[in-house]
Design a protein around this motif. Structure first.
Motif, PDB file in Angstrom:
ATOM      1  N   UNK A  23      18.927  36.144  82.059  1.00  0.00           N
ATOM      2  CA  UNK A  23      19.001  34.930  82.880  1.00  0.00           C
ATOM      3  C   UNK A  23      20.449  34.449  83.017  1.00  0.00           C
ATOM      4  N   UNK A  24      21.156  34.399  81.888  1.00  0.00           N
ATOM      5  CA  UNK A  24      22.525  33.900  81.898  1.00  0.00           C
ATOM      6  C   UNK A  24      23.489  34.892  82.553  1.00  0.00           C
ATOM      7  N   UNK A  25      23.156  36.180  82.445  1.00  0.00           N
ATOM      8  CA  UNK A  25      24.052  37.219  82.974  1.00  0.00           C
ATOM      9  C   UNK A  25      24.242  37.102  84.477  1.00  0.00           C
ATOM     10  N   UNK A  26      23.323  36.406  85.143  1.00  0.00           N
ATOM     11  CA  UNK A  26      23.488  36.215  86.591  1.00  0.00           C
ATOM     12  C   UNK A  26      24.738  35.392  86.900  1.00  0.00           C
ATOM     13  N   UNK A  27      25.205  34.622  85.904  1.00  0.00           N
ATOM     14  CA  UNK A  27      26.381  33.758  86.098  1.00  0.00           C
ATOM     15  C   UNK A  27      27.632  34.318  85.443  1.00  0.00           C
ATOM     16  N   UNK A  28      27.551  35.535  84.864  1.00  0.00           N
ATOM     17  CA  UNK A  28      28.703  36.123  84.173  1.00  0.00           C
ATOM     18  C   UNK A  28      29.126  37.409  84.868  1.00  0.00           C
ATOM     19  N   UNK A  29      30.408  37.706  84.740  1.00  0.00           N
ATOM     20  CA  UNK A  29      30.962  38.905  85.373  1.00  0.00           C
ATOM     21  C   UNK A  29      31.028  40.086  84.419  1.00  0.00           C
ATOM     22  N   UNK A  30      31.011  39.793  83.104  1.00  0.00           N
ATOM     23  CA  UNK A  30      31.071  40.838  82.076  1.00  0.00           C
ATOM     24  C   UNK A  30      30.052  40.496  80.993  1.00  0.00           C
ATOM     25  N   UNK A  31      29.229  41.475  80.606  1.00  0.00           N
ATOM     26  CA  UNK A  31      28.297  41.299  79.490  1.00  0.00           C
ATOM     27  C   UNK A  31      28.586  42.409  78.481  1.00  0.00           C
ATOM     28  N   UNK A  32      28.827  42.025  77.211  1.00  0.00           N
ATOM     29  CA  UNK A  32      29.270  42.994  76.208  1.00  0.00           C
ATOM     30  C   UNK A  32      28.386  42.929  74.972  1.00  0.00           C
ATOM     31  N   UNK A  33      28.027  44.096  74.468  1.00  0.00           N
ATOM     32  CA  UNK A  33      27.237  44.234  73.233  1.00  0.00           C
ATOM     33  C   UNK A  33      28.193  44.545  72.086  1.00  0.00           C
ATOM     34  N   UNK A  34      28.066  43.823  70.945  1.00  0.00           N
ATOM     35  CA  UNK A  34      29.091  43.934  69.907  1.00  0.00           C
ATOM     36  C   UNK A  34      28.643  44.541  68.586  1.00  0.00           C
ATOM     37  N   UNK A  35      27.346  44.765  68.363  1.00  0.00           N
ATOM     38  CA  UNK A  35      26.915  45.281  67.049  1.00  0.00           C
ATOM     39  C   UNK A  35      25.573  45.975  67.170  1.00  0.00           C
ATOM     40  N   UNK A  36      25.195  46.686  66.101  1.00  0.00           N
ATOM     41  CA  UNK A  36      23.883  47.323  66.021  1.00  0.00           C
ATOM     42  C   UNK A  36      23.844  48.655  66.748  1.00  0.00           C
ATOM     43  N   UNK A  37      22.645  49.189  66.844  1.00  0.00           N
ATOM     44  CA  UNK A  37      22.446  50.482  67.491  1.00  0.00           C
ATOM     45  C   UNK A  37      21.191  50.460  68.330  1.00  0.00           C
ATOM     46  N   UNK A  38      20.570  51.616  68.502  1.00  0.00           N
ATOM     47  CA  UNK A  38      19.363  51.669  69.326  1.00  0.00           C
ATOM     48  C   UNK A  38      18.108  51.320  68.531  1.00  0.00           C
ATOM     49  N   UNK A  39      18.325  50.742  67.334  1.00  0.00           N
ATOM     50  CA  UNK A  39      17.195  50.126  66.621  1.00  0.00           C
ATOM     51  C   UNK A  39      16.854  48.773  67.230  1.00  0.00           C
ATOM     52  N   UNK A  40      17.779  48.223  68.027  1.00  0.00           N
ATOM     53  CA  UNK A  40      17.514  46.963  68.711  1.00  0.00           C
ATOM     54  C   UNK A  40      16.707  47.229  69.968  1.00  0.00           C
ATOM     55  N   UNK A  41      15.984  46.228  70.422  1.00  0.00           N
ATOM     56  CA  UNK A  41      15.260  46.367  71.675  1.00  0.00           C
ATOM     57  C   UNK A  41      15.156  45.039  72.380  1.00  0.00           C
ATOM     58  N   UNK A  42      15.557  44.999  73.626  1.00  0.00           N
ATOM     59  CA  UNK A  42      15.379  43.812  74.451  1.00  0.00           C
ATOM     60  C   UNK A  42      14.351  44.139  75.525  1.00  0.00           C
ATOM     61  N   UNK A  43      13.275  43.369  75.567  1.00  0.00           N
ATOM     62  CA  UNK A  43      12.309  43.523  76.644  1.00  0.00           C
ATOM     63  C   UNK A  43      12.562  42.421  77.660  1.00  0.00           C
ATOM     64  N   UNK A  44      12.777  42.809  78.906  1.00  0.00           N
ATOM     65  CA  UNK A  44      13.075  41.844  79.964  1.00  0.00           C
ATOM     66  C   UNK A  44      12.064  42.026  81.075  1.00  0.00           C
ATOM     67  N   UNK A  45      11.498  40.909  81.545  1.00  0.00           N
ATOM     68  CA  UNK A  45      10.576  40.950  82.676  1.00  0.00           C
ATOM     69  C   UNK A  45      11.241  40.236  83.843  1.00  0.00           C
ATOM     70  N   UNK A  46      11.480  40.952  84.936  1.00  0.00           N
ATOM     71  CA  UNK A  46      12.090  40.377  86.132  1.00  0.00           C
ATOM     72  C   UNK A  46      11.269  40.770  87.345  1.00  0.00           C
ATOM     73  N   UNK A  47      10.822  39.750  88.086  1.00  0.00           N
ATOM     74  CA  UNK A  47       9.992  39.991  89.281  1.00  0.00           C
ATOM     75  C   UNK A  47       8.794  40.885  88.953  1.00  0.00           C
ATOM     76  N   UNK A  48       8.205  40.627  87.787  1.00  0.00           N
ATOM     77  CA  UNK A  48       7.006  41.361  87.382  1.00  0.00           C
ATOM     78  C   UNK A  48       7.247  42.748  86.844  1.00  0.00           C
TER      79      UNK A  48
END
Length: 417
Positions: A23-48
């Motif tokens: 949601x917030x990334x729509x207002x940012x020009x750069x989004x950066x991930x700083x830690x962890x690995x592929x043990x993390x998971x983000x589930x995002x629902x956009x337009x279904x």
């Protein structure tokens, strides 16, 4: 001075950071991930449509945002390349730090072997090789993404490492990969990732100098931090705000607004202390209504009530300016709802997180439930009992609840001025 804003998890991970970053990334020009690995998971629902991201920053769903995987991340090349295959035209939109450490196939085998050896004292890792990769990094025997630029030299170094440790691997039941398969893997990683590898430290400094709006995205949650979490039942990186500085190459003065993400209840994956866990039908109901199964592993999450003591602790560690309260709608229909507002520890009531979280007893305040908040996008339209619940969280944590999510959809969000 231009600053980078930060989103950080306040619980044991799985707080719903993906929706807020998206949601917030729509207002940012750069989004950066700083830690962890592929043990993390983000589930995002956009337009279904549902997206499950593990390494790629959630800003990838904003076609105008540049996405950076920073040096503090440990990167499994095979998994990253698989994740990248979901998207078109990533060149120029996704960048990977040449200083990030590689997770190689033997790291995952070591991870799984160690968990088997621990038996009933297993930490509950995802078995993705995160811990062994960070261990190699700290013991100065790891390998960095930038080394893929010279596969011949990297191959020789890894073979040497495997030969030195072969007796240990054999004792653990780990199959050392053949030289042929190792070489093929490294060449495949090089071919797939080389166009995306860069010095992201210089890159993010340049973006700040040029006044770009930057959002930093963590993984897991504060209570899983290697130093400040429920050790040893933690992840292998610094998940708190300070980890954003080391994981991206920023100074503390370059961190701007800090948003802490918390669920309206509490969950945990894996083993370790969880004071407000509910072992009865309410815990089962939270799991079902919240669809609490791991994005990465599919494991059922342990569920319980909101722990405001742990949230206050996490807000202090991270310097939170506001809390984003997720999944309030999961509490729809409960007759009674509880918040842990203190602990009993060694015969006394305490209002802080002690070294020994294993032996605290939660002290609860109970609130009347509400019928339905799902889909509400105006604070004034919330039931009075839901407002009282939110205001109690603010009172105990000492931090304003500035964002409230009432469904997985990006639009069903209350943003308070």
């Amino acid at each position: 001075m231009h600053k980078a804003d930060l989103i950080v998890g306040l619980q044991w991970g799985d707080e719903g950071k993906g929706k807020i970053v998206d949601m917030m990334a729509q207002d940012y020009e750069v989004v950066a991930r700083f830690a962890g690995g592929h043990n993390a998971g983000h589930t995002i629902v956009t337009n279904g449509k549902k997206y499950a991201l593990h390494l790629i920053p959630s800003g990838i769903l904003n076609p105008d945002a540049v996405n950076i995987i920073g040096n503090g991340v440990v990167v499994c090349p095979a998994n990253l390349m698989k994740e990248m295959s979901q998207f078109d035209n990533l060149e120029g939109r996704l960048w990977l730090s040449d200083k990030a450490h590689l997770i190689l196939p033997y790291h995952q085998m070591i991870d799984q072997a160690k968990e088997r050896m621990r038996g009933d004292k297993a930490i509950g890792t995802t078995g993705r090789g995160i811990g062994p990769a960070y261990a190699d990094k700290i013991s100065r025997s790891g390998h960095r993404v930038g080394e893929l630029k010279d596969v011949e030299t990297l191959f020789v170094k890894i073979v040497e490492y495997l030969n030195q440790n072969r007796p240990v691997f054999e004792a653990m039941g780990v199959d050392v990969p053949s030289e042929n398969s190792l070489k093929e893997d490294l060449e495949r990683y090089r071919d797939g990732l080389l166009p995306y590898i860069t010095d992201t430290t210089q890159m993010i400094w340049r973006e700040l100098r040029e006044g770009r709006k930057i959002l930093l995205e963590g993984a897991q949650g504060t209570m899983l931090d290697i130093d400040h979490g429920t050790y040893p039942y933690v992840t292998s990186s610094n998940t708190i705000a300070g980890g954003a500085c080391t994981g991206m190459g920023l100074s503390p003065k370059q961190i701007g607004r800090v948003t802490g993400i918390a669920k309206a209840y509490c969950t945990r994956v894996g083993n370790g202390p969880f004071p407000s866990e509910d072992f009865g039908p309410d815990g089962d109901r939270l799991r079902e209504q919240g669809h609490e199964f791991g994005t990465t592993t599919g494991r059922p999450r342990r569920c319980g009530w909101f722990d405001a003591v742990a949230i206050r602790h996490a807000c202090a560690l991270n310097g939170c300016d506001q809390i984003s309260l997720m999944k309030l709608d999961v509490l729809d229909g409960f007759e009674k709802i509880k918040i842990c507002v203190g602990y009993e520890f060694e015969g006394e009531r305490i209002d802080y997180v002690p070294y020994d979280l294993e032996h605290v007893t939660p002290i609860y305040e109970t609130f009347p439930g509400w019928e339905k908040v799902e889909g509400i996008d105006d604070y004034d339209a919330l039931p009075d009992s839901a407002k009282a619940y939110i205001e109690t969280i603010e009172r105990v944590s000492g931090v304003k609840v500035g964002i409230i999510s009432t469904s997985p959809d990006r639009n069903d969000t209350i943003v308070r001025p």
